[in-house]
Design a protein around this motif. Structure first.
Motif, PDB file in Angstrom:
ATOM      1  N   VAL A   1       0.910  -1.289  -0.007  1.00 22.91           N
ATOM      2  CA  VAL A   1       0.040   0.048  -0.012  1.00 22.91           C
ATOM      3  C   VAL A   1       0.796   1.259   0.015  1.00 22.91           C
ATOM      4  CG1 VAL A   1      -2.162  -1.232   0.916  1.00 22.91           C
ATOM      5  CG2 VAL A   1      -0.283  -0.401   2.612  1.00 22.91           C
ATOM      6  N   THR A   2       2.145   1.161  -0.507  1.00 26.48           N
ATOM      7  CA  THR A   2       3.163   2.276  -0.375  1.00 26.48           C
ATOM      8  C   THR A   2       3.253   2.580  -1.949  1.00 26.48           C
ATOM      9  OG1 THR A   2       4.187   1.766   1.677  1.00 26.48           O
ATOM     10  CG2 THR A   2       5.595   2.731  -0.061  1.00 26.48           C
ATOM     11  N   GLY A   3       3.379   3.946  -2.317  1.00 28.67           N
ATOM     12  CA  GLY A   3       3.325   4.366  -3.543  1.00 28.67           C
ATOM     13  C   GLY A   3       4.727   4.231  -4.247  1.00 28.67           C
ATOM     14  N   ASN A   4       5.756   4.338  -3.621  1.00 27.70           N
ATOM     15  CA  ASN A   4       6.963   4.791  -4.021  1.00 27.70           C
ATOM     16  C   ASN A   4       7.617   3.544  -5.108  1.00 27.70           C
ATOM     17  OD1 ASN A   4      10.237   4.551  -4.193  1.00 27.70           O
ATOM     18  ND2 ASN A   4       9.665   6.977  -3.531  1.00 27.70           N
ATOM     19  N   ALA A   5       7.729   3.668  -6.204  1.00 24.95           N
ATOM     20  CA  ALA A   5       8.082   2.514  -7.265  1.00 24.95           C
ATOM     21  C   ALA A   5       9.342   1.935  -6.989  1.00 24.95           C
ATOM     22  CB  ALA A   5       8.210   3.216  -8.523  1.00 24.95           C
ATOM     23  N   PHE A   6      10.439   2.859  -6.582  1.00 21.15           N
ATOM     24  CA  PHE A   6      11.540   1.949  -6.233  1.00 21.15           C
ATOM     25  C   PHE A   6      11.543   1.253  -4.879  1.00 21.15           C
ATOM     26  CE2 PHE A   6      15.282   3.071  -3.147  1.00 21.15           C
ATOM     27  CZ  PHE A   6      16.196   1.952  -3.621  1.00 21.15           C
ATOM     28  N   LYS A   7      10.756   1.659  -3.897  1.00 20.82           N
ATOM     29  CA  LYS A   7      10.599   0.726  -2.748  1.00 20.82           C
ATOM     30  C   LYS A   7      10.104  -0.513  -3.121  1.00 20.82           C
ATOM     31  CE  LYS A   7      11.529   3.966   1.008  1.00 20.82           C
ATOM     32  NZ  LYS A   7      12.347   5.111   0.350  1.00 20.82           N
ATOM     33  N   ARG A   8       8.656  -0.379  -3.860  1.00 22.58           N
ATOM     34  CA  ARG A   8       7.810  -1.350  -4.179  1.00 22.58           C
ATOM     35  C   ARG A   8       8.664  -2.510  -4.966  1.00 22.58           C
ATOM     36  NH1 ARG A   8       2.319  -0.629  -4.101  1.00 22.58           N
ATOM     37  NH2 ARG A   8       2.151  -1.849  -5.749  1.00 22.58           N
TER      38      ARG A   8
ATOM     39  N   LEU B   1      19.648  -7.892  13.158  1.00 22.87           N
ATOM     40  CA  LEU B   1      20.506  -8.055  11.976  1.00 22.87           C
ATOM     41  C   LEU B   1      20.310  -8.905  10.741  1.00 22.87           C
ATOM     42  CD1 LEU B   1      23.649  -8.430  14.157  1.00 22.87           C
ATOM     43  CD2 LEU B   1      22.383  -6.418  13.941  1.00 22.87           C
ATOM     44  N   THR B   2      20.375  -8.402   9.732  1.00 25.37           N
ATOM     45  CA  THR B   2      20.512  -9.326   8.563  1.00 25.37           C
ATOM     46  C   THR B   2      21.913  -9.591   8.075  1.00 25.37           C
ATOM     47  OG1 THR B   2      18.334  -8.626   8.190  1.00 25.37           O
ATOM     48  CG2 THR B   2      19.340  -9.990   6.594  1.00 25.37           C
ATOM     49  N   LEU B   3      22.484 -10.850   8.089  1.00 22.92           N
ATOM     50  CA  LEU B   3      23.876 -10.901   7.491  1.00 22.92           C
ATOM     51  C   LEU B   3      23.907 -11.796   6.383  1.00 22.92           C
ATOM     52  CD1 LEU B   3      25.107 -12.295  10.892  1.00 22.92           C
ATOM     53  CD2 LEU B   3      24.990 -10.058  10.327  1.00 22.92           C
ATOM     54  N   PHE B   4      24.578 -11.069   5.257  1.00 21.62           N
ATOM     55  CA  PHE B   4      24.644 -11.938   4.038  1.00 21.62           C
ATOM     56  C   PHE B   4      26.112 -11.786   3.361  1.00 21.62           C
ATOM     57  CE2 PHE B   4      22.131  -8.179   4.134  1.00 21.62           C
ATOM     58  CZ  PHE B   4      22.948  -7.136   3.408  1.00 21.62           C
ATOM     59  N   ARG B   5      26.456 -12.729   2.431  1.00 18.73           N
ATOM     60  CA  ARG B   5      27.918 -12.726   1.746  1.00 18.73           C
ATOM     61  C   ARG B   5      28.065 -11.432   1.149  1.00 18.73           C
ATOM     62  NH1 ARG B   5      29.910 -18.022   1.976  1.00 18.73           N
ATOM     63  NH2 ARG B   5      28.345 -19.592   2.079  1.00 18.73           N
ATOM     64  N   PRO B   6      29.159 -10.805   0.986  1.00 12.91           N
ATOM     65  CA  PRO B   6      29.252  -9.628   0.443  1.00 12.91           C
ATOM     66  C   PRO B   6      28.720  -9.690  -0.994  1.00 12.91           C
ATOM     67  CG  PRO B   6      31.027 -10.167   1.546  1.00 12.91           C
ATOM     68  CD  PRO B   6      30.424 -11.618   1.730  1.00 12.91           C
ATOM     69  N   ALA B   7      29.014 -10.968  -1.843  1.00 14.74           N
ATOM     70  CA  ALA B   7      28.356 -10.670  -3.230  1.00 14.74           C
ATOM     71  C   ALA B   7      26.933 -10.619  -3.447  1.00 14.74           C
ATOM     72  CB  ALA B   7      29.023 -12.020  -3.703  1.00 14.74           C
ATOM     73  N   LEU B   8      26.240 -10.718  -2.231  1.00  8.14           N
ATOM     74  CA  LEU B   8      24.930 -10.710  -2.144  1.00  8.14           C
ATOM     75  C   LEU B   8      24.463  -9.266  -1.783  1.00  8.14           C
ATOM     76  CD1 LEU B   8      23.835 -13.954  -0.239  1.00  8.14           C
ATOM     77  CD2 LEU B   8      24.163 -13.613  -2.841  1.00  8.14           C
ATOM     78  N   ASP B   9      25.486  -8.412  -1.475  1.00 11.47           N
ATOM     79  CA  ASP B   9      25.120  -7.001  -1.209  1.00 11.47           C
ATOM     80  C   ASP B   9      24.768  -6.051  -2.259  1.00 11.47           C
ATOM     81  OD1 ASP B   9      24.520  -4.940   0.780  1.00 11.47           O
ATOM     82  OD2 ASP B   9      26.562  -4.553   1.129  1.00 11.47           O
ATOM     83  N   ILE B  10      23.618  -6.397  -2.981  1.00 15.31           N
ATOM     84  CA  ILE B  10      23.504  -5.644  -4.165  1.00 15.31           C
ATOM     85  C   ILE B  10      21.989  -4.419  -3.965  1.00 15.31           C
ATOM     86  CG2 ILE B  10      24.211  -7.419  -5.786  1.00 15.31           C
ATOM     87  CD1 ILE B  10      21.229  -8.015  -6.018  1.00 15.31           C
ATOM     88  N   TRP B  11      21.838  -4.196  -2.660  1.00 13.91           N
ATOM     89  CA  TRP B  11      20.931  -3.486  -2.071  1.00 13.91           C
ATOM     90  C   TRP B  11      21.177  -2.199  -2.738  1.00 13.91           C
ATOM     91  CZ3 TRP B  11      16.609  -4.833  -0.251  1.00 13.91           C
ATOM     92  CH2 TRP B  11      16.286  -5.867   0.787  1.00 13.91           C
ATOM     93  N   GLU B  12      20.339  -1.177  -3.154  1.00 11.14           N
ATOM     94  CA  GLU B  12      20.592   0.310  -3.436  1.00 11.14           C
ATOM     95  C   GLU B  12      20.186   1.002  -2.067  1.00 11.14           C
ATOM     96  OE1 GLU B  12      20.968   2.014  -6.215  1.00 11.14           O
ATOM     97  OE2 GLU B  12      21.247  -0.036  -7.253  1.00 11.14           O
ATOM     98  N   PRO B  13      20.918   1.992  -1.905  1.00 11.56           N
ATOM     99  CA  PRO B  13      20.716   2.717  -0.510  1.00 11.56           C
ATOM    100  C   PRO B  13      19.044   3.078  -0.374  1.00 11.56           C
ATOM    101  CG  PRO B  13      22.494   3.699  -1.872  1.00 11.56           C
ATOM    102  CD  PRO B  13      22.083   2.772  -2.672  1.00 11.56           C
ATOM    103  N   GLY B  14      18.918   2.637   0.853  1.00 16.19           N
ATOM    104  CA  GLY B  14      17.322   2.791   1.327  1.00 16.19           C
ATOM    105  C   GLY B  14      16.427   2.078   0.601  1.00 16.19           C
ATOM    106  N   GLU B  15      16.835   0.804  -0.228  1.00 10.68           N
ATOM    107  CA  GLU B  15      15.975  -0.089  -0.798  1.00 10.68           C
ATOM    108  C   GLU B  15      14.868  -0.726   0.349  1.00 10.68           C
ATOM    109  OE1 GLU B  15      17.743  -2.349  -3.698  1.00 10.68           O
ATOM    110  OE2 GLU B  15      15.722  -3.068  -4.467  1.00 10.68           O
ATOM    111  N   HIS B  16      15.604  -0.866   1.485  1.00 11.41           N
ATOM    112  CA  HIS B  16      14.857  -1.247   2.334  1.00 11.41           C
ATOM    113  C   HIS B  16      15.215  -0.323   3.698  1.00 11.41           C
ATOM    114  CE1 HIS B  16      12.762  -4.296   5.146  1.00 11.41           C
ATOM    115  NE2 HIS B  16      13.729  -3.821   6.024  1.00 11.41           N
ATOM    116  N   ASN B  17      14.366  -0.130   4.621  1.00  9.01           N
ATOM    117  CA  ASN B  17      14.667   0.665   5.824  1.00  9.01           C
ATOM    118  C   ASN B  17      13.686   0.432   6.910  1.00  9.01           C
ATOM    119  OD1 ASN B  17      12.531   2.390   5.058  1.00  9.01           O
ATOM    120  ND2 ASN B  17      13.607   3.536   3.896  1.00  9.01           N
ATOM    121  N   GLY B  18      13.908   1.401   7.806  1.00  8.41           N
ATOM    122  CA  GLY B  18      12.853   1.236   8.872  1.00  8.41           C
ATOM    123  C   GLY B  18      13.018   2.389   9.954  1.00  8.41           C
ATOM    124  N   THR B  19      12.525   2.916  10.553  1.00  8.47           N
ATOM    125  CA  THR B  19      12.486   3.852  11.513  1.00  8.47           C
ATOM    126  C   THR B  19      13.594   3.749  12.752  1.00  8.47           C
ATOM    127  OG1 THR B  19      10.600   5.130  10.889  1.00  8.47           O
ATOM    128  CG2 THR B  19      11.369   5.686  13.230  1.00  8.47           C
TER     129      THR B  19
END
Lengths: 422, 422, 422, 422
Positions: free
Chosen positions: A153-160, B282-300
């Motif tokens: 239910v979140t809009g941001n395409a990048f996050k989705r 924590l979520t731990l993973f092998r360095p080769a898997l670290d393909i996240w974009e900045p902020g692609e997952h987050n939480g306050t």
């Protein structure tokens, strides 16, 4: 001011690439008090960010700090799942007496796990259970969280896109003033609901933020919110207000929807509810909706007792009378005046602003400008973040406890940062 | 012992029906220290539950408490999202030096939000992103969390039903020894993977607990885990070990999978990682898997700095040498002996037991017996919970720091509770 | 024999790349009669394929042809949706009297649209409506059709990938003898159903083919089918037999499940039901399941009246006594003998065979051999196709009306084609 | 006229409750010719329904009948899957020469199975494969078929509910003139596409009918269709026109979209393409989209050769010049005049009408009136059905080959039926 580049090598080597705020603000923060943070090199930062709305009472607020340390010193229960504790009882009583009763609300309180997304997940589960339907209506540029239920239910395409699966069971509708400013509100949504041939899966609920924080400081008008509440009632949909960022006084009143005179069926609360920046979240709902079975939703840290202590202290300190609301509105007017001046001065750059209480947004025609302003502000010692789908809005979110002097200091920096990036 | 029924009216009136532990343990807890809790009527409870695995170092552990209060006193940053802080750096360095390096692991560390389900959600997202597939294989009686992504890989039908939508993209496979004890391991799973006509959506990853805590203390053999790791490698699936309940020393070594000699691609950690019962994951993973974009997952609340402080203190106190692991195994043998005696004494009731380190389960032929034993134990001053799909298993989860005397005291109560419910 | 390459340029230029059979059999077919097809260059092809099971009574069967042309000549209704027509009534009466009543079945007849996948879609819809559940269990290597509902319960990974969306709400279980031949039947499926912690979404129904045609001529034993029916009854799941390819006498009796002595709750019928190769499909179900609302499922061509005419003629011609069944079994034995000889002769190539009635499969250790045999058979004037997930099985599917001489002719070609590809 | 109630007992006893048209028209039809049907009691019915658009050339059209019987007599191939046949070649050549080339279209032709829903399923699969996205945009009150893929883009809530699973991956947008008549077209759709925060899953394609037949004879304006085509091009979405009901000359030109001057990327054709009411369907697409693997989509009856024969005959008879189109428009004007008169006469009943070519709709303020008019028409010997989400529209769909006299006869009955139901 000369900035020594801090040594971020440990973060770069050990922490995931997913980290983000640390990239905008390359400093290693150490201490914080009230409206200020201090990095380990002794630099001072004025905070117009407030933990993304989690620090409405400022950093390490002394009253809450005292209560927290006392509790820890006397070995008060720290972790208790949903066992009954004296700290939880005190919080429940305070919340009932200070928040619910004065507003004629008899909502039940659920502790769904200590983060906003836990609260949203539980709200959606409950709405679906009550109505026996899967679909939820959300709004353009909504942000409700990053676990799969909330993300849908979140809009941001990048996050989705980060979900890695198609996000379904949610339908976006236009938020207030999303279209051309002339199209009547809800013309599309209501038509879909009325027409059995429309193809809309009948929604269990509508979830809405009164002011979209992550979405770009989009402010819903009170009459729009009232019309939405009315639409929900007429079409048998539950109304969920996600007050995670805008609740706890951010827009003035304790709940952001009070101004509109509506009472949502379900409310999610988190961020500043713990008062001290400690993880805590609530899901509130009308008693008739409380059809949960014991344990049907749970979470290990749902009973974060130190946060109950600081939460109760914050409510008792700031919400037993109307002072906080008045002060927030007054501070907000100060921001508004400054933004008006900036917008006038930078009319050539297509500057606009909007906001309510102590949440404001400043936008320029060039989306990159917002980032530039925030970067310059950081150099000048002010923490400011952007929001909006293209990070095109400078977001003002100071602590509610900020003094007029601190606010003025920050606004002077903003004014300068805007000029410096012209 | 006479029990005065505590006044639970506030909880009943204000808190949602979803609450559960408070129903099994009708007391209002106030303080806690080490292996004991105290209710407001002055009763003492020995803790064989340890915050469902969140209190491996006992309640309000004095070393951690000192570090925490010192940090609060000096106004250390409390809430910081993923900004760089001195507390976070100290934690990262400690985690790297005490946990990762000695185990030859170079996993990246992600702070996905402070609860287990945040960690699982991020692990599943990352696996899907890396592999470009939606499907995840989980195991019978798995428990991974209550937000929609985690719930889809959780086995319990009651909890799944709470989702209010059909849970898809997950396929359960038989956990170790799930079938008849004679059927070869992975005969079904491997056949599905090898056969392009099997109808299995090719999985991105497999998620597994080495010991299923909520599922009934089902212990996977080391050779089964190794075979699973091998299967994952041969069929291009990531292996995710959910070590939220069984990690942080619960089974002896810091990670529960160490005994099997495997190194998972992704590991989720929460519960006791904060050390003091404070929310952290924590979520731990092998360095080769670290393909996240900045902020692609987050939480306050992903930067819960007080928890970084207690987490680092716990690692430095308990994990710089092998003492904790040895002690846990020794304490575990003590429980094992008692359970063997109980099972022998109650052979007529079809009693069986299983476990590893300091997590054990006792099961009777009659599923209701487990609840009866726990209820009686509570009357006798011991906190014990059940687990398993029908709450048919008495679950032993004392703090790792429990003394031999406390352990014996608890085991005597258990022995008596079993007899009393015969 | 010299083959003149036919001019396929129109097909290549105008028709989509999706076409497939025309690639294996590069000829332009013009006429057909009984067990033979004729291409426009005058070549003759013996048919061991029978329209993938749609031509059980041979090509342009003279009895049906007469009835069809008479009907057309007299301007009988051609297209009628689900209007009542005399042709439909005659079919319904015949189907009731010739098929249902003698087998003590009182199933209602639905015309779901004229293709197999229409029938499967309607069967799944009805099962879900009746049980109020989404999930369907299918079997490894099942084939049920190519529209999204049917595809979700189909095993083939290549066909599934064509969906372009993740296929969900289906769970594959092992078909008879799928595992190692020693593992007890249903050990896994039943355990999942019994265990409320298994993670299996409770199925509305199970869909099964008694002999998997596309899946590789996998023959379920009668006792396995009975055990499956029993499992469905005990666990409140509907049993759907997809008899689209194996019904209408292919395995001997009219319905392929008769041998097992079971009566499915829902049955899908298509392919040869029209008798003449005309599109027609039926969905049959117990009267108690007939909770459809008028028009809740439909389709423009569901009332293909010419097909009703040929369907009724076929039933009246072939199914009013037991001759057809006897003949099919006798013809099948002839195939079986030949396959046994081939397998003995080619033991070095790991040849195996299996089948029932007039559907048989011949498999070699080298999966490519099946294609080679079919290609060589085509050169020798015999139409044979492969099946199985890797096209590793030569599939024998002659018309039921094939004469002993024609059958022998075809089997001689097969024997030679196998030798020629050694 | 006295109506003897026909004996429908066989249908009631044996056929499923799902049957629908037979309920509105309680007669047992036997023969049909041109624009007339005849029941077994000798009654005559003029046909303003035309097999829901499948009988554009009338019932048992003598030219097609001759071709069909000749083909059957000479044992032309009946059933051929996608083998190359002379009948298929003749159809492909005719379709290319008569339909595609004169319109400067080089679309590839796919035979996806012989029903409209097969065509839609294949179109959606292809669009998703080409674009690598799951989501499809459809329109309010769209009807595209009853298998799960097609149903997900169909608007009718009753039909959608029949799915038994939540229908996802589709998003409805407002069809032309759906809102208030003043709101600009595509204001909402385009905004969603442009805004990366809108929450719309980026669509692979848009599927649209130019005139919604089942949805209530909603006629899209040419400029709206052009704007839609433009929107698709600008936002990288494929445009699928579902011309199953409106193609084959129903609106005048062969394809209904010709008037708008657009060329869709993908086109679905069925209903009248076979010419004689025989099941046939086509999916057409630009050559660059033809990325199907052989057999990636298929269907047993996709090579319905008798239908190829009648289809080719129909094209050769009616579409080699512009006569049919002219005649259709002329006949349509006749209907339009009558409807204008009716609407004028019944202005007090809020009567309105709309249409194009030979498809028209008549609506009254009272939704029940349409059913009443159709019922009365049936008594008077005219077949007329309703459409729209509430069956609120009387739908005019006579054969294109209807004579002016037959048309006038039917329109007189309509005029009377409207009066009789006043």
């Amino acid at each position: 001011m000369t900035i020594t580049q801090p040594d971020l090598s440990v973060f770069e080597a050990v922490e995931s690439e997913v980290r983000s705020y640390c990239r905008s603000w390359p400093a290693i923060f150490d201490r914080a008090q009230g409206s200020y943070l201090y990095d380990e090199d002794g630099r001072t930062y004025l905070d117009f960010f407030a933990g993304a709305g989690s620090l409405n009472y400022g950093h390490n607020n002394p009253v809450l700090k005292r209560a927290l340390i006392d509790y820890l010193e006397r070995d008060g229960i720290t972790h208790a799942l949903d066992m009954s504790t004296t700290a939880k009882r005190a919080f429940l009583e305070t919340f009932r007496d200070v928040v619910l009763r004065p507003r004629d609300m008899d909502h039940k309180v659920m502790f769904p796990g200590p983060t906003g997304t836990n609260a949203v997940e539980s709200a959606l589960k409950l709405a679906r259970k009550v109505k026996g339907r899967e679909s939820i209506v959300s709004f353009t540029n909504a942000f409700h969280g990053m676990s799969l239920g909330s993300l849908a239910v979140t809009g941001n395409a990048f996050k989705r896109a980060g979900a890695g699966i198609p996000l379904v069971h949610g339908t976006p509708m236009p938020f207030d003033d999303y279209l051309d400013g002339r199209t009547p509100d809800f013309i599309w949504f209501e038509r879909l609901l009325e027409d059995s041939g429309s193809g809309l899966n009948q929604p269990a609920a509508v979830i809405v933020e009164t002011v979209q924080g992550e979405g770009g400081i989009n402010v819903a008008r009170a009459e729009w919110l009232r019309a939405l509440a009315d639409l929900c009632r007429r079409h048998d949909m539950l109304l969920i207000v996600d007050d995670i960022q805008m609740g706890c006084g951010r827009t003035g009143p304790f709940f952001s929807f009070e101004e509109a005179g509506i009472v949502p069926d379900i409310i999610t609360v988190s961020k500043s509810i713990g008062g001290y920046g400690l993880p805590l979240a609530l899901t509130l709902f009308r008693p008739a909706l409380d059809i949960w079975e014991p344990g049907e939703h749970n979470g290990t840290f749902r009973g974060n007792n130190p946060a109950f202590v600081t939460a109760a202290a914050a409510l008792n300190t700031y919400w037993t009378d109307g002072q906080m609301e008045k002060q927030t509105l007054a501070r907000g007017e100060r921001i508004e005046r400054t933004l008006r001046d900036i917008v006038t001065e930078h009319a050539h750059a297509g500057a606009t602003f909007r906001g309510r209480g102590l949440v404001w947004g400043l936008e320029f025609q060039d989306p990159a400008r917002a980032t530039a302003v925030c970067r310059r502000a950081f150099e000048l010692g002010l923490l400011l973040e952007t929001s909006g789908p293209q990070s095109e809005v400078v977001k003002f979110l100071p602590p509610l406890t900020i003094t007029p002097e601190e606010l003025d200091e920050g606004l002077r920096i903003v004014t300068r940062a805007v000029r410096d990036t012209d």
